[in-house]
Scaffold this active site. Sequence first.
Site, short mmCIF file in Angstrom:
data_model
loop_
_atom_site.label_atom_id
_atom_site.label_comp_id
_atom_site.label_asym_id
_atom_site.label_seq_id
_atom_site.Cartn_x
_atom_site.Cartn_y
_atom_site.Cartn_z
N SER A 722 3.29 -5.56 -6.27
CA SER A 722 2.45 -5.98 -5.15
C SER A 722 1.03 -5.44 -5.31
CB SER A 722 3.04 -5.51 -3.82
OG SER A 722 3.42 -4.15 -3.87
N ASN A 725 -0.63 -7.74 -8.04
CA ASN A 725 -0.69 -9.21 -7.88
C ASN A 725 -0.87 -9.73 -6.47
OD1 ASN A 725 -0.13 -9.77 -10.72
ND2 ASN A 725 1.91 -8.96 -10.30
N TYR A 726 -0.61 -8.92 -5.44
CA TYR A 726 -0.59 -9.48 -4.09
C TYR A 726 -1.50 -8.78 -3.09
CZ TYR A 726 3.23 -12.46 -5.58
OH TYR A 726 3.97 -13.41 -6.24
N MET A 727 -1.71 -7.47 -3.23
CA MET A 727 -2.55 -6.75 -2.27
C MET A 727 -4.00 -6.75 -2.76
SD MET A 727 0.05 -3.57 -1.36
CE MET A 727 -0.81 -2.54 -2.49
#
Length: 775
Positions: A722, A725-727
Site C-alpha cells: 500500500s 502503490n496506493y497511499m
Amino acid sequence: MADSSSEDDDVPLGRLIHRPDNVVSSSSLPTKEKRRKIINYRESDDDGDNDDDSAPIAPPKKKKIKTEKKSNGSSSKKKPDKVVSKPIKKENGINKSSHKAAAIKTEGGKKSLKEMDKAERIAHAMQAYLWWNASDPPKGCQWVKMEHAGVSFPEPYTPHGIKMRYDGAEVDLTPLEEEAATFFAAMDPEGMHLGNPKTAPIFIKNFFADFRAVLGKNHVIKDFKKCDFEPIREYLNQQKLIKKAITDEERKLNKDSRNEVMFKFGYSLVDDHLEKVGNYNMEPPGAFRGRGEHPKMGKLKQRVAPEQVMINLSECAPVPKCNVPGHAWGDLRHDPTVQWLCQWKENINNQVKYMQLAAQSSFKGKSDRSKYNKAAKLCGNIDKIRADYKKNLKSKSLETRQIATAMWVIDRLALRVGGEKDTDEEADTVGCCSLRVEHLKFDPNNEGADNKEIELEFLGKDSMLFKQTIDFGSALYTENNGMGEQVYENFKLFCKKKKKGDDVFSDLTPTILNAHLKGIMEGLTAKVFRTYNASKTLQEELLKTEKSAGWSRLTAAEKVVEYNNANREVAILCNHQRSVSKAQETQLENLGGKLQTLIDQKKVLKKILKRLTEGNDKNIPTKKDEAKAIEKATKAIEKAKTMKETAKTPEDKIAATEADEKAKVLKKEAAELKFNQAHLWDKTPTTEQVLKRITAWSEKISKMEMNLKHKDDNKEVSLGTSKLNYMDPRISVAWCKRNEVPIEKIFSKTMRDKFNWSMAVPPDWQFNEEISKQG
C-alpha cells in the site's frame, strides 16, 4: 572527529528541507569552526545533492615543520585543522576529483572518507535531473530521443555430466535434456511446490509433459515414477556448499562482473539525461513456479533468443549490438508514444513482456503523480457518486441494482473489479464481478434472527486468500445512510435459487462495470477507488492520532509506531497480505526470547539493588569470563577464512564451508553468552551503577516490546504494497515534516528515490480535490 551521519538521522525532515545547503548553522562559531562544521556535514552527506563541483573541498595539506609563506609575502603558523582549497585539474573538460570525498584531519590522525564507486557517482548524477521542473515532450509522446544497449541475455547452459536414473539405471541425456532435468532437481522436495500435496501433482504433471516433449517420443523415459533426479540434486547441493566457500577476492570479482553488465545495460539515455533501466537481464529458462495453485506451475520456461526481441529507440540512436554471438535482434521500432525499451513474448502464458525504466525513473514518477492526482479528483466527486449508487441499490432493474451493489463493494470493501478467467490457463483468482455463490457464506456463526453477516472467502490477486466476515448491519456500514443492510438484502437476492458455481452478479461483466465507472468520471476505475480510499484512510487515521492527548510528548519512534498502525489499517482495507515465512517465525521467537531474558535480567538487578541497600554485598553475581568463548569463535572464523583462501579442490571448499558454519555457531554462542550476562559487572557494583542499569534495562524492554508488537501485528500484513502503490506519498512526507520525524524512518531509500517528486510538499499539505488540478 565524529561522524555526523547519525546526528542527521534524528534531525526532523522539516528542518533538513529548509536548512540552506543542508548545512547546520554555525553562526555563533568562529570562522574556522564554521568551516569545520560545514565540512563535517558534507562528510556525512549520503545523497551528495549539495556538492559544489565548482568549489570542491580538497584534502588538507600535509603538516610541515617550517612555516609556509603566503603569496603576499606574509607567513602564517601551522594550522592542523585547516582545510585548504586548491584548483582541481581538469582533463577534457571533466573535473576528475569532483567525485572524490575530502579527507579530514582529526586529532587522532587522518580520517579518509569512503570514496564513492562508479554506481554511486552515477546515482548522484541522476538525482540532478528534476523531471517535474523539466519541459514535457510533445503531446502524445513519452520521449523525443532514447538510446539504450538492449537486453542482457543469460550465459548458455554448461553441462555438468551428472546422470539421472530411470528404473534404477543411469540415463544418457543431451545438454538440452540435462538442463530440463536439472530444473526439476533444483526444486526443494519439501518446498512450497513439491512439498504441498495440493500443488505437487500439478507441478509434476506439467513438468513431465514438457520434459517428455524435450526428450522426444522414442526416448526410454516414459513414466515419472521411475525417474530418480537425486544424483543431480546431490550435485547441486554440493555446488551450493562450494559457492559458500567463496573468498572476499572472488566475491569482489563477481560483483565487478555484475557491475560491468549493469553499466552496459542498466542505463538509458532519454532526452539527454540518464535513466536507470529496471529489468535489463533477460529472465533465464527454468521450471515455472507461479503463485498459489497456478494451473501451469512446473511447465518449462524456454530460453528467449535475441530473434524474439523487438527493441525500441529513437531513429537517431545507434542500434545496440546483440551480446549473443551469431544472433541478431528480431525487430527494430522507433515509437516515442510508448515507454518500453524492449519487448518479447514468453511461452508459458503467451504474454508480451517488456523491458522498461526502473521505478525511480521520470516515466514512473509522472505516472505515479498522475495516478494520485486522479484519485484526489474523487474527493470532489465521491459524495455525488455515492448518492447515485445508493439510490440505485433499490432499483427495479436487476442490472442497475447489481451495478450499484458492485459499486458499493468496490468503494467500501476495496475489492478489485475481477474478470472472467480460463482456469486451465491461469489461477482461479476472483474479484467483484467474478464472485460465485460458493464464495459467500450467510450467517457464518449461525446466530440466526436478524444477523446480517456474510463471510467472504476467495483467492484474490496473486492467489492471496481474502477471508473476512462483513457485518452489513454494523454502524460501520449503516451510519450516515451507509446502506449496508440493503446491500445484504441484495446479496441474498442475487444468490437466491443459484448453484454454488453460479456467478453472484449474473447480469454484470467487467466491461459493463468499467464503462459505467468511466461514465461517472473520466478515467475512473476500481483502482482509482482503491487509491482514493487508501490515501483518504491514511490521512484520516494520521490526523486522528495527531489530535490525541499526549501526542506532542511522544518520541519519534513512538510516532512511527502510530504511523505503521495507520498503514496497517490501509493494508487490511486493501487485503494486502503476505505469507509468514519460517524465517519470520524464527525471528519472532528469538525476539521473544531476548525480551524475556531482559525482563529476567531486570529482576536480578532489582535483587542486587535490594542486597546492596541492605548493606549485604556478598554473593553478588558477576560476569563470567567471555574472553575464552570470543577467542575460540575468532580463531574458528580465521581458520575457516584461511581454509577458503587456500581451498583448491571441491572437497577443500566443502570442508571450508562446513568449518565456516561451525565458526558461525561458535560466534552465535559467544554473542549469546555476552547478551545473557550483559546486566552484570566484572566486580561488585555500587548502588548508583545498579540504579542506572535498571533504568537502561527498562528502556530496552520498552523498546523491544514495541518492536516485537510491531513485527507480530504486521507479520501477515504487507505494509509496503500500500505504501508503494496506493497511499499518496505526499501525505506521509507532510506528516513527517509536521511531526519532526525523519523520512528515513518510514520510507526506505528505494521509496525515497521513487517518490523524490513528493519531497518538497509543505507540512500542511492535504490530499484533496485541489491537487487534482495539477494533472
